[in-house]
Design an enzyme around this catalytic site. Structure first.
Site, PDB file in Angstrom:
ATOM      1  CD  GLU A 117     -19.868 134.768  45.633  1.00 58.36           C
ATOM      2  OE1 GLU A 117     -18.796 134.037  46.134  1.00 58.36           O
ATOM      3  OE2 GLU A 117     -20.001 135.938  46.494  1.00 58.36           O
ATOM      4  CG  HIS A 232     -14.219 127.766  48.134  1.00 63.17           C
ATOM      5  ND1 HIS A 232     -14.288 127.718  46.886  1.00 63.17           N
ATOM      6  CD2 HIS A 232     -14.868 129.192  48.313  1.00 63.17           C
ATOM      7  CE1 HIS A 232     -14.764 128.802  46.225  1.00 63.17           C
ATOM      8  NE2 HIS A 232     -15.243 129.667  46.888  1.00 63.17           N
ATOM      9  NE  ARG A 278     -18.584 129.098  48.801  1.00 60.53           N
ATOM     10  CZ  ARG A 278     -18.057 130.173  49.466  1.00 60.53           C
ATOM     11  NH1 ARG A 278     -17.880 130.273  50.554  1.00 60.53           N
ATOM     12  NH2 ARG A 278     -17.917 131.274  48.531  1.00 60.53           N
ATOM     13  CG  HIS A 337     -13.401 128.934  52.195  1.00 64.75           C
ATOM     14  ND1 HIS A 337     -12.471 129.641  51.885  1.00 64.75           N
ATOM     15  CD2 HIS A 337     -14.638 129.747  52.069  1.00 64.75           C
ATOM     16  CE1 HIS A 337     -13.011 131.206  51.305  1.00 64.75           C
ATOM     17  NE2 HIS A 337     -14.355 131.153  51.679  1.00 64.75           N
ATOM     18  NE  ARG A 372     -18.793 131.096  54.733  1.00 66.03           N
ATOM     19  CZ  ARG A 372     -18.224 132.179  53.651  1.00 66.03           C
ATOM     20  NH1 ARG A 372     -18.824 133.277  53.651  1.00 66.03           N
ATOM     21  NH2 ARG A 372     -17.408 131.558  52.799  1.00 66.03           N
ATOM     22  CB  SER A 377     -18.642 134.946  56.405  1.00 70.55           C
ATOM     23  OG  SER A 377     -17.757 134.980  55.330  1.00 70.55           O
TER      24      SER A 377
HETATM   25  C1  FAD Z   1      -9.573 133.520  50.638  1.00 73.07           C
HETATM   26  C2  FAD Z   1     -10.885 133.953  51.092  1.00 73.07           C
HETATM   27  C3  FAD Z   1     -12.048 134.478  50.655  1.00 73.07           C
HETATM   28  C4  FAD Z   1     -13.177 134.741  51.078  1.00 73.07           C
HETATM   29  N1  FAD Z   1     -14.275 135.474  50.408  1.00 73.07           N
HETATM   30  C5  FAD Z   1     -15.278 135.714  50.901  1.00 73.07           C
HETATM   31  C6  FAD Z   1     -16.087 136.510  50.445  1.00 73.07           C
HETATM   32  O1  FAD Z   1     -16.139 136.858  49.202  1.00 73.07           O
HETATM   33  N2  FAD Z   1     -17.307 136.894  51.004  1.00 73.07           N
HETATM   34  C7  FAD Z   1     -17.404 136.586  52.543  1.00 73.07           C
HETATM   35  O2  FAD Z   1     -18.488 136.995  52.826  1.00 73.07           O
HETATM   36  N3  FAD Z   1     -16.470 136.014  53.221  1.00 73.07           N
HETATM   37  C8  FAD Z   1     -15.231 135.541  52.443  1.00 73.07           C
HETATM   38  N4  FAD Z   1     -14.509 134.927  53.121  1.00 73.07           N
HETATM   39  C9  FAD Z   1     -14.598 134.887  54.575  1.00 73.07           C
HETATM   40  C10 FAD Z   1     -14.442 136.093  55.404  1.00 73.07           C
HETATM   41  O3  FAD Z   1     -13.330 136.448  54.560  1.00 73.07           O
HETATM   42  C11 FAD Z   1     -14.114 135.690  56.780  1.00 73.07           C
HETATM   43  O4  FAD Z   1     -15.097 134.895  57.424  1.00 73.07           O
HETATM   44  C12 FAD Z   1     -14.548 137.105  57.466  1.00 73.07           C
HETATM   45  O5  FAD Z   1     -13.540 137.997  56.930  1.00 73.07           O
HETATM   46  C13 FAD Z   1     -13.783 136.910  58.854  1.00 73.07           C
HETATM   47  O6  FAD Z   1     -13.838 138.086  59.566  1.00 73.07           O
HETATM   48  P1  FAD Z   1     -13.444 138.152  61.416  1.00 73.07           P
HETATM   49  O7  FAD Z   1     -13.442 139.489  61.595  1.00 73.07           O
HETATM   50  O8  FAD Z   1     -14.490 137.392  61.866  1.00 73.07           O
HETATM   51  O9  FAD Z   1     -11.889 137.379  61.270  1.00 73.07           O
HETATM   52  P2  FAD Z   1     -10.768 137.664  60.703  1.00 73.07           P
HETATM   53  O10 FAD Z   1     -10.827 138.752  59.323  1.00 73.07           O
HETATM   54  O11 FAD Z   1     -10.091 136.490  60.293  1.00 73.07           O
HETATM   55  O12 FAD Z   1      -9.917 138.608  61.803  1.00 73.07           O
HETATM   56  C14 FAD Z   1      -9.620 137.867  62.980  1.00 73.07           C
HETATM   57  C15 FAD Z   1      -8.528 138.686  63.586  1.00 73.07           C
HETATM   58  O13 FAD Z   1      -8.098 138.297  65.041  1.00 73.07           O
HETATM   59  C16 FAD Z   1      -6.621 138.520  65.355  1.00 73.07           C
HETATM   60  N5  FAD Z   1      -6.416 137.364  66.170  1.00 73.07           N
HETATM   61  C17 FAD Z   1      -6.648 135.969  66.215  1.00 73.07           C
HETATM   62  N6  FAD Z   1      -6.236 135.325  67.141  1.00 73.07           N
HETATM   63  C18 FAD Z   1      -5.724 136.321  67.979  1.00 73.07           C
HETATM   64  C19 FAD Z   1      -5.049 136.165  69.288  1.00 73.07           C
HETATM   65  N7  FAD Z   1      -4.914 135.144  69.957  1.00 73.07           N
HETATM   66  N8  FAD Z   1      -4.755 137.601  69.874  1.00 73.07           N
HETATM   67  C20 FAD Z   1      -4.758 138.545  68.890  1.00 73.07           C
HETATM   68  N9  FAD Z   1      -5.623 138.834  67.830  1.00 73.07           N
HETATM   69  C21 FAD Z   1      -5.784 137.621  67.475  1.00 73.07           C
HETATM   70  C22 FAD Z   1      -6.167 138.150  63.657  1.00 73.07           C
HETATM   71  O14 FAD Z   1      -4.964 138.720  63.656  1.00 73.07           O
HETATM   72  C23 FAD Z   1      -7.105 139.026  62.812  1.00 73.07           C
HETATM   73  O15 FAD Z   1      -6.930 140.192  63.095  1.00 73.07           O
HETATM   74  C24 FAD Z   1     -13.321 134.487  52.564  1.00 73.07           C
HETATM   75  C25 FAD Z   1     -12.270 133.960  53.072  1.00 73.07           C
HETATM   76  C26 FAD Z   1     -11.200 133.710  52.772  1.00 73.07           C
HETATM   77  C27 FAD Z   1      -9.904 133.016  53.486  1.00 73.07           C
END
Ligand code: FAD
Length: 526
Positions: A117, A232, A278, A337, A372, A377
């Site tokens: 990528e 993105h 990006r 994004h 990033r 991530s």
């Molecule tokens: C379409 C898309 C494609 C992507 N593709 C990639 C990729 O190919 N590779 C890569 O490395 N990254 C990618 N990313 C980025 C990556 O997916 C995210 O940065 C990563 O998954 C974030 O993980 P996280 O556990 O920090 O948060 P999240 O997966 O967002 O989880 C957050 C959690 O917190 C909970 N939460 C939030 N607020 C509260 C609250 N007040 N009370 C209780 N619970 C709460 C939510 O319900 C959720 O369960 C992509 C993102 C998107 C949107």
């Protein structure tokens, strides 16, 4: 009345970061509760397409190469020690994930399949289900956490940190019936994800409302670098929410960006052409959209063989809106994004407040700098989610001056005065706020547009809790973007188009205004 957990570790959020932490802690024999505002699998993680970057193949790749690519994408603002941790510990965390049951695509029975990528010098990204990597990771983690003794509280909304004598002792939260509780824990890990919902055009799901960052701001926990929202470059230009993402891996497999005349314009923009980092690609597209007053440019994915098999998620998204990527170009425009900034942490995820830890997108661990690197991530969540737990299990209780916390002294927390629905002001919905942010604080910003955004946000009173959180994050984003009078990474000021070495530092919030903290000399640059 739902049971009140009284646990060693309270994990807020059930994406890759929160679940990795919860599973590790439960396996280490700690009492753990996971609290999440939707169902367990609801997360941005679930939407991830392209994959996870890690130097798994020693003959063609190395942590050093991954380090160099990450540092280069970060335009001066990565924390080198945090990046070193990410790239050296990343491969082991990916192998553990495979051990937990995540099935990545394979080139053969014994070899994983890799793709490339933007910004990566070699193909080092493992993927699952073609372009459904996040769904597979989330599936594996949800299943693994259910096999542990961790308590799971679904559809609970965390409101705020409970702070006693400068230490967090848990959270206030609302259960599914609407009743409020105090949940007490020795350590609280914020893994609540990003804040793409600050913008009208975003790839992030509805739940990405910056709740953890807003909670940290309200409690006076240091937050930094929130001006660096990554856009993105290639979201499908279609009025769905969230915008369907056309993964960068499409360009890794031969797709080409084209302007309105069909010209492959990235050839003249960057040495890596369509696989430039990006921020470079998003800016190149945004400028052309502005100059030509165009709604979108084009992604020509027709050269990709076996499209439907390799990219089933994108294929389905295109089919839903009547597009055939094997025969026609796809309309694309940038979309909010990934929030690179967040809650400042040391190398173990500890924050400026004892008892509070942060990992994943909510955290500013320092690995993403001003931009990033693609597919870093999910790895960030895996690596730093695990490090929080390892440090807690080892008895760590307070942050050290490592990682992003180098140079950021922790003043006594100053709780932020926040807008509430009871104060005078204009009642603002999520859409009102998103409209302002997309118009005035998007890919291309200037002092005038940011001042307009600042004034509009100042007069808004939120209609619900998530809008209140979005408002806190949006105000910080806009104020930091106003203060950063330069262009760097994903922050582009049309009135300050150059990168300025005087801004080689972080805009840190511990109270109402951002404070500039110059980047200290790296403790280690191995
Ligand atoms: C379409 C898309 C494609 C992507 N593709 C990639 C990729 O190919 N590779 C890569 O490395 N990254 C990618 N990313 C980025 C990556 O997916 C995210 O940065 C990563 O998954 C974030 O993980 P996280 O556990 O920090 O948060 P999240 O997966 O967002 O989880 C957050 C959690 O917190 C909970 N939460 C939030 N607020 C509260 C609250 N007040 N009370 C209780 N619970 C709460 C939510 O319900 C959720 O369960 C992509 C993102 C998107 C949107």
């Amino acid at each position: 009345m739902p049971a009140r957990p009284d646990v060693d570790l309270l994990v807020l959020g059930s994406g890759v970061a929160g679940l990795s932490a919860a599973i590790r802690a439960a396996r280490a024999g700690r009492s753990v509760a996971v609290l999440t505002k939707g169902e367990l699998a609801w997360s941005a993680t679930q939407y991830a397409q392209g994959g996870v970057a890690a130097a798994l193949e020693e003959d063609v790749d190395s942590p050093d190469l991954h380090f160099a690519d990450t540092i280069s994408a970060g335009v001066g603002l990565c924390d080198v020690d945090a990046v070193r941790v990410l790239v050296t510990e990343g491969p082991a965390r990916v192998r553990e994930l495979i051990g937990l049951g995540a099935e990545f695509d394979r080139a053969s029975d014994t070899d994983l399949a890799y793709t490339r990528e933007g910004g990566h010098s070699v193909a080092r990204i493992v993927h699952a289900g073609g372009d459904a990597t996040g769904a597979e990771i989330e599936r594996a983690l949800v299943s693994a956490v259910r096999d542990t003794a961790a308590m799971v509280h679904e559809r609970w909304f965390a409101l705020d940190l409970l702070v006693v004598d400068g230490r967090a002792v848990g959270v206030r939260a609302v259960d599914p019936t609407g009743a409020e509780h105090e949940l007490r824990a020795t350590h609280t890990i914020l893994a609540t994800g990003g804040a793409g919902q600050c913008f009208a055009v975003t790839t992030n799901p509805l739940l990405s409302t910056g709740d953890g960052i807003a909670m940290a701001r309200r409690a006076g926990v240091a937050v930094a670098d929130v001006e660096f929202m990554q856009f993105h470059p290639t979201a499908l230009d279609h009025p769905s929410m969230p915008r369907p993402l056309l993964s960068e891996a499409l360009r890794g497999e031969g797709a080409v960006l084209r302007d309105d005349h069909g010209h492959a314009f990235m050839l003249s923009e960057h040495a890596l052409e369509d696989l430039a980092p990006r921020d470079v690609v998003a800016r190149a597209i945004a400028r052309r959209l502005n100059d030509g007053d165009l709604p979108h440019l084009w992604l020509d994915a027709t050269p990709i063989p076996n499209f439907a098999r390799r990219f089933p998620t994108v294929w389905r998204a295109c089919q839903l809106v009547g597009l055939d990527p094997t025969r026609e170009w796809l309309p694309v425009a940038p979309a909010a994004h990934y929030l690179s900034g967040g809650i400042c942490t040391d190398l173990d995820g500890a924050t400026t407040m004892p008892g509070v830890w942060a990992c994943g997108e909510v955290a500013r661990s320092g690995v993403h700098g001003a931009n990033r690197l693609a597919s870093n991530s999910l790895l960030d969540g895996l690596v730093f989610g695990s490090r929080c737990v390892d440090a807690i299990v080892a008895g760590k209780d307070e942050a050290e001056e490592t990682g992003v916390l180098r140079g950021i002294e922790a003043p006594p927390p100053t709780p932020l005065e926040v807008p509430t629905a009871t104060r005078a002001g204009r009642r603002a919905t999520r859409e009102d706020l998103q409209r302002v942010m997309t118009r005035d604080a998007g890919v291309l910003r200037d002092g005038g547009s940011l001042t307009r955004a600042h004034d509009a946000l100042e007069s808004m009173q939120p209609t619900d809790r998530e809008v209140a959180n979005l408002l806190v994050v949006s105000r910080a984003l806009v104020d930091a973007a106003l203060a950063r009078e330069e262009s760097r990474g994903t922050h582009t000021r049309l009135d300050f188009p150059e990168t300025n070495p005087a801004f080689l530092g972080r805009l840190v919030f511990t109270d109402a205004e951002p404070r500039f903290v110059r980047l200290p000399e790296p403790a280690a640059t191995r």
